[in-house]
Write an enzyme that holds these catalytic residues in place. Structure first.
Site: not given
Length: 529
Positions: A339-340
């Protein structure tokens, strides 16, 4: 007229309550009429699939009782139950293979309709009989039996009886296989004893997966013997700047895995990549494209770090981590984060995942990842964990259409680190304020466009720890919302009704007080005194 009334009462008492959220029995009506507390049959969380009250029947646990086991699959649950009951009752409660006399019996022979994780629990005047076809079913039945006993059964010191269980037949099985809780030990580190405390708490609600977030920008928390600087340097600090040996040895980690297994819980380790990696990049210069170590980071911003995608040593590092962790993780899953990754260009992200996903498979594990990673693969065995705040995601919907099972963790519904309201001192609010009713007010099987009930693997409640420093902090944010997640993951969709759920949730308050759980006393919940 009297005969007719008795027949009517008998019919009501024999009524099968199949997911109504309310149990109506002759005994309960009498209790309510006299002002006494309702039966614990009214207070179960998660709500069982089917409950048949037995009017006029009560089982009382006595000092002569034994916990009787007729199948090896039940041994672990029996030992767990004995360990819970002995301190408060003061009874010896031996676990025995001899099936005779009064006590609690754990055996096989459950109706196949209960499935691999379900159970049948029958309360008679002389015995509580649990039938299940697996160890998981026995652990789930034990969680129910605990709630059928008086709240003081949870005490760690001897209490006054009697220890009564209301007569009933319960047939139960989960809505979803995966019912998870996640603890971030990277932003703030928690000792093995603190982690075990949380494992004990989640086990009481039929949670069967425990996801440990073991690496992030702020800390690398598990010893990797082939890369010792990861913990010597990367495991030396946390958010706020506290320093020390803030990591688990491999032996400590294996002990946590065994401890969880002894409560019917499988551990899923997570090592976030290619972003959220500053602790690793601060430990080894060669993981950076410029060959220079990064400074240790103790803040809370995200998205600034990335492993060097073009260097072969990056993948040698990842393979070493996966190889060592897989060898000490008996469960089938390994979480790779994903993620991210805001500092990783899209093309590099695809390149990275194309090299990393086969490594996980090579070591016999199934990849779980935050939902962004699923756009890079068509392998339907892999598990995307949806954490978004919208009800649409084209990549996840496409994956579900191909056959991937989706783990649901929408941040604005079930992230336990979100503030309850604007006055909550702990937590964050980037995904919104999430009061208890908000956490309950969504349907995992009809939440995300293009993801149907059959596409959902289950529900997980993550707890990120940017602001969480103590066990009391964990408990304040997790309770009562963790039991909400457990209900969504276990109970049939047809019982999903806040007005019926809230009193059952409120009935847990006395148990949590006895256990010393620092729960949030939401004004939305009618707490039992």
């Amino acid at each position: 007229m009297a005969l007719r009334t008795k027949r009517l009462q008998a019919a009501v008492a024999a009524l099968v309550i199949a997911g109504s959220g309310v149990l109506v029995t002759e005994t309960a009506n009498a209790e309510q009429a006299t002002g006494n507390a309702p039966s614990t049959l009214h207070e179960l969380v998660p709500q069982p699939v089917q409950v048949r009250p037995r009017a006029g029947v009560t089982f009382t646990l006595t000092a002569a009782a034994k916990i009787q086991v007729s199948t090896p699959a039940a041994r672990g649950a029996a030992e767990l139950l004995a360990g819970i009951l002995r301190p408060s009752t003061g009874y010896p409660l031996p676990v025995t293979d001899e099936i005779s006399g009064t006590g609690i019996v754990l055996t096989s022979g459950a109706d196949p309709v209960t499935g691999p994780e379900g159970y049948r629990l029958d309360v008679t005047p002389k015995q509580v009989v649990i039938r299940a076809g697996s160890a998981a079913g026995h652990f789930n039945a034990v969680a129910t039996l605990r709630q059928l006993l008086p709240a003081r059964i949870e005490a760690k010191t001897r209490q006054q009886g009697p220890w009564t269980v209301p007569g009933a037949s319960i047939a139960d099985h989960p809505r979803y296989h995966h019912r998870g809780a996640m603890l971030d030990v990277s932003r703030h580190f928690f000792t093995p004893d603190q982690v075990k405390r949380y494992i004990d708490q989640i086990a009481a609600f039929k949670i069967n997966y425990f996801h440990l977030h073991l690496s992030d920008d702020q800390g690398w928390r598990l010893e990797i013997k082939s890369w010792p600087e990861l913990t010597r340097i990367g495991g030396s600090t946390e958010v706020g700047g506290r320093t020390g040996e803030l990591f688990y040895t491999q032996e400590q980690y294996q002990d946590l895995v065994r401890y969880a297994a002894g409560r019917g819980i499988t551990v899923i380790p997570e090592f976030d990549m290619p972003g959220h990696t500053n602790a690793a990049q601060a430990s080894y210069a060669e993981l950076n494209c410029d060959g220079k170590k990064r400074p240790l980071y103790t803040g809370t911003e995200v998205g600034f770090s990335s492993l060097c995608v073009d260097k072969d040593i990056t993948y040698r590092f990842i393979e070493d981590v996966i190889r060592e962790v897989s060898a000490i993780t008996p469960g089938p899953y390994l979480h790779i984060g994903g993620d991210e990754a805001l500092s990783t260009p899209d093309a590099d992200y695809v390149t990275f995942m194309n090299r990393v996903l086969p490594i996980v498979k090579k070591y016999g594990k199934t990849t779980v990842g935050w939902h962004e990673f699923i756009k890079t693969t068509k392998d339907t065995a892999l598990i995307p964990q949806f954490w978004g705040t919208t009800t649409t995601d084209a990549n996840v919907a496409a994956a579900a259409k191909r056959g991937n099972k989706v783990l649901m963790s929408p941040a604005n519904r079930i992230y336990l680190d979100m503030k309850y309201d604007e006055n909550t001192e702990l937590g964050l609010d980037w995904a919104g304020l999430v009061e208890v009713r908000d956490a309950y007010g969504w349907n995992p099987g009809a939440y995300l466009d293009g993801v149907t009930e059959s596409d959902v693997r289950g529900v997980e409640a993550p707890l990120w720890t940017e602001t969480i420093r103590t066990s009391a902090d964990i408990e304040y944010m997790a309770f009562p919302r963790l039991p909400v997640a457990a209900e969504l993951g276990w109970s049939p969709a047809r019982v999903h009704d806040w007005d019926r759920f809230a009193p059952r949730l409120g009935a847990q308050g006395p148990r949590w007080k006895i256990q010393g759980i620092n729960f949030y006393p939401s004004a939305q919940v009618p707490w039992k005194k």
